[in-house]
Design a protein around this motif. Sequence first.
Motif, PDB file in Angstrom:
ATOM      1  N   MET A   1     -20.749   3.563 -22.581  1.00 42.92           N
ATOM      2  CA  MET A   1     -20.684   2.755 -21.366  1.00 42.92           C
ATOM      3  C   MET A   1     -21.565   3.375 -20.288  1.00 42.92           C
ATOM      4  N   SER A   2     -22.365   2.555 -19.644  1.00 45.09           N
ATOM      5  CA  SER A   2     -23.232   3.031 -18.568  1.00 45.09           C
ATOM      6  C   SER A   2     -22.676   2.595 -17.215  1.00 45.09           C
ATOM      7  N   LEU A   3     -22.361   3.605 -16.367  1.00 47.72           N
ATOM      8  CA  LEU A   3     -21.923   3.276 -15.016  1.00 47.72           C
ATOM      9  C   LEU A   3     -23.116   3.049 -14.112  1.00 47.72           C
ATOM     10  N   GLU A   4     -24.236   3.693 -14.429  1.00 48.34           N
ATOM     11  CA  GLU A   4     -25.449   3.492 -13.644  1.00 48.34           C
ATOM     12  C   GLU A   4     -26.137   2.214 -14.109  1.00 48.34           C
ATOM     13  N   PRO A   5     -26.558   1.377 -13.176  1.00 47.96           N
ATOM     14  CA  PRO A   5     -27.148   0.093 -13.560  1.00 47.96           C
ATOM     15  C   PRO A   5     -28.497   0.237 -14.249  1.00 47.96           C
ATOM     16  N   SER A  22     -24.387  -3.098 -15.744  1.00 45.33           N
ATOM     17  CA  SER A  22     -23.637  -1.863 -15.880  1.00 45.33           C
ATOM     18  C   SER A  22     -22.238  -2.180 -16.386  1.00 45.33           C
ATOM     19  N   GLY A  23     -21.588  -1.146 -16.915  1.00 43.46           N
ATOM     20  CA  GLY A  23     -20.237  -1.317 -17.420  1.00 43.46           C
ATOM     21  C   GLY A  23     -20.207  -1.650 -18.904  1.00 43.46           C
ATOM     22  N   PRO A  24     -19.025  -1.662 -19.495  1.00 42.05           N
ATOM     23  CA  PRO A  24     -18.892  -1.894 -20.938  1.00 42.05           C
ATOM     24  C   PRO A  24     -19.281  -3.318 -21.318  1.00 42.05           C
ATOM     25  N   ALA A  25     -19.992  -3.453 -22.413  1.00 38.10           N
ATOM     26  CA  ALA A  25     -20.442  -4.770 -22.861  1.00 38.10           C
ATOM     27  C   ALA A  25     -19.278  -5.703 -23.150  1.00 38.10           C
ATOM     28  N   ASP A  26     -18.134  -5.139 -23.526  1.00 36.46           N
ATOM     29  CA  ASP A  26     -16.966  -5.964 -23.815  1.00 36.46           C
ATOM     30  C   ASP A  26     -16.013  -6.025 -22.626  1.00 36.46           C
ATOM     31  N   GLY A  27     -16.481  -5.604 -21.456  1.00 38.83           N
ATOM     32  CA  GLY A  27     -15.654  -5.659 -20.256  1.00 38.83           C
ATOM     33  C   GLY A  27     -15.578  -7.055 -19.679  1.00 38.83           C
ATOM     34  N   VAL A  28     -14.856  -7.183 -18.599  1.00 38.71           N
ATOM     35  CA  VAL A  28     -14.700  -8.484 -17.944  1.00 38.71           C
ATOM     36  C   VAL A  28     -16.035  -8.910 -17.323  1.00 38.71           C
ATOM     37  N   ALA A  40     -30.252  -7.237  -4.513  1.00 39.93           N
ATOM     38  CA  ALA A  40     -29.236  -6.799  -5.465  1.00 39.93           C
ATOM     39  C   ALA A  40     -28.645  -5.431  -5.132  1.00 39.93           C
ATOM     40  N   HIS A  41     -29.376  -4.606  -4.385  1.00 46.53           N
ATOM     41  CA  HIS A  41     -28.870  -3.276  -4.050  1.00 46.53           C
ATOM     42  C   HIS A  41     -27.663  -3.317  -3.122  1.00 46.53           C
ATOM     43  N   ALA A  42     -27.348  -4.470  -2.571  1.00 44.58           N
ATOM     44  CA  ALA A  42     -26.132  -4.605  -1.771  1.00 44.58           C
ATOM     45  C   ALA A  42     -24.895  -4.280  -2.599  1.00 44.58           C
ATOM     46  N   TYR A  43     -25.008  -4.369  -3.921  1.00 46.94           N
ATOM     47  CA  TYR A  43     -23.867  -4.152  -4.804  1.00 46.94           C
ATOM     48  C   TYR A  43     -23.932  -2.839  -5.575  1.00 46.94           C
ATOM     49  N   ASP A  44     -24.798  -1.931  -5.196  1.00 50.48           N
ATOM     50  CA  ASP A  44     -24.927  -0.682  -5.951  1.00 50.48           C
ATOM     51  C   ASP A  44     -23.581   0.031  -6.100  1.00 50.48           C
ATOM     52  N   GLU A  45     -22.878   0.221  -5.009  1.00 47.86           N
ATOM     53  CA  GLU A  45     -21.603   0.944  -5.076  1.00 47.86           C
ATOM     54  C   GLU A  45     -20.498   0.089  -5.670  1.00 47.86           C
ATOM     55  N   VAL A  46     -20.504  -1.198  -5.380  1.00 49.57           N
ATOM     56  CA  VAL A  46     -19.502  -2.098  -5.954  1.00 49.57           C
ATOM     57  C   VAL A  46     -19.591  -2.095  -7.472  1.00 49.57           C
ATOM     58  N   ALA A  47     -20.807  -2.189  -7.998  1.00 48.15           N
ATOM     59  CA  ALA A  47     -21.003  -2.259  -9.444  1.00 48.15           C
ATOM     60  C   ALA A  47     -20.551  -0.975 -10.131  1.00 48.15           C
ATOM     61  N   VAL A  48     -20.864   0.171  -9.554  1.00 47.74           N
ATOM     62  CA  VAL A  48     -20.426   1.438 -10.147  1.00 47.74           C
ATOM     63  C   VAL A  48     -18.904   1.509 -10.169  1.00 47.74           C
ATOM     64  N   ASP A  49     -18.276   1.096  -9.075  1.00 49.76           N
ATOM     65  CA  ASP A  49     -16.816   1.084  -8.974  1.00 49.76           C
ATOM     66  C   ASP A  49     -16.211   0.184 -10.053  1.00 49.76           C
ATOM     67  N   LEU A  50     -16.737  -1.029 -10.174  1.00 48.57           N
ATOM     68  CA  LEU A  50     -16.185  -1.983 -11.136  1.00 48.57           C
ATOM     69  C   LEU A  50     -16.486  -1.580 -12.575  1.00 48.57           C
ATOM     70  N   ALA A  51     -17.678  -1.046 -12.809  1.00 49.11           N
ATOM     71  CA  ALA A  51     -18.033  -0.629 -14.171  1.00 49.11           C
ATOM     72  C   ALA A  51     -17.085   0.446 -14.681  1.00 49.11           C
ATOM     73  N   ALA A  52     -16.590   1.279 -13.784  1.00 47.64           N
ATOM     74  CA  ALA A  52     -15.668   2.351 -14.168  1.00 47.64           C
ATOM     75  C   ALA A  52     -14.283   1.822 -14.511  1.00 47.64           C
ATOM     76  N   THR A  53     -14.026   0.553 -14.193  1.00 48.33           N
ATOM     77  CA  THR A  53     -12.715  -0.037 -14.473  1.00 48.33           C
ATOM     78  C   THR A  53     -12.857  -1.272 -15.368  1.00 48.33           C
ATOM     79  N   ALA A  54     -13.746  -1.158 -16.341  1.00 45.41           N
ATOM     80  CA  ALA A  54     -13.871  -2.138 -17.430  1.00 45.41           C
ATOM     81  C   ALA A  54     -14.386  -3.500 -16.994  1.00 45.41           C
ATOM     82  N   HIS A  55     -15.272  -3.515 -16.012  1.00 43.64           N
ATOM     83  CA  HIS A  55     -15.984  -4.744 -15.676  1.00 43.64           C
ATOM     84  C   HIS A  55     -17.420  -4.636 -16.185  1.00 43.64           C
TER      85      HIS A  55
END
Length: 302
Positions: A1-5, A22-28, A40-55
């Motif tokens: 799983m990649s947390l970095e986009p 970013s995040g698991p391919a089988d995530g939500v 798209a960089h407006a979501y840099d921190e949001v995406a890392v946060d969500l990727a760490a919780t199976a999004h």
Amino acid sequence: MSLEPTLKHVSAGVLNIAYYESGPADGVPTILLHGFPYDAHAYDEVAVDLAATAHHCIVPFLRGYGPTRFLAAETPRSGEQAALGADLLALMDSLSIEKAILGGYDWGGRAACIVAALRPERVLGLVSAGAIYNIQDIAGAANPGSPDQEARDWYQYYFHTARGRKGLEQRRSEIARLLWQTWSPSWHFEVDAFEQSAASFNNPDFVDVVIHSYRHRYGVVPGDPAYAALEALLATQPPISVPTIVLLGADDGVDPPPSQDEEAKHFTGPYMRRVLPRVGHNVPQEVPTVFAGAMRELREMG
């Protein structure tokens, strides 16, 4: 799983869309959509946060921004709302995403609201920030608002003129910086953060798409005939039936939250409206943990 986009590209509808994944391919499946004048960089921190919780996060650059390009030179550089909604559906189809949680603000929130309203079977939930019901009532756009709101919308009227188009061509970064500052007066963003997003405004179609967007929404110019049927559906102001959380910045300098929620009538499913203190227009970049938390809340509701 990649947390970095990871930056990827996909042909979708009339575009080659650049997006961060970013995040698991089988995530939500989770799609995060930026506004004007951001990227798209407006979501840099949001995406890392969500990727760490199976999004499984997809963060595209909208038409006219960053590395996203039109596939054909003859395609009209439309910025109308129907085009943004069609782009989002085309992206979902091209990535074989049957259903997703959608999050967006400003232009991106409009695309998300359109798909949530017209194709609710494709949407697990919606986070709409910076506006409540973000589908334009173009037929009613000729009716003036309050003088203070008209003043906040100065840039839209500026873009209706040849002078405004020339100004955007020559001073796009300066205009964007001013809007960042006035729309989010309590957010002290880093210069590097602005410059990172400002690079996206060098897209060769940026000016055409932006100018068309702000002229079309007032009926000043016609839309792309390819989206006429979709615009006709949007003219009916369709309701949004999917679970929705609306996040509004109390300090929003362009769309301050109204004291009365007169737009709740457009939501027929589970609906929550939250006003965030000391937050402006760019909710995901100003308070990423709050935005990510709302996305997770929708997941739990599903």
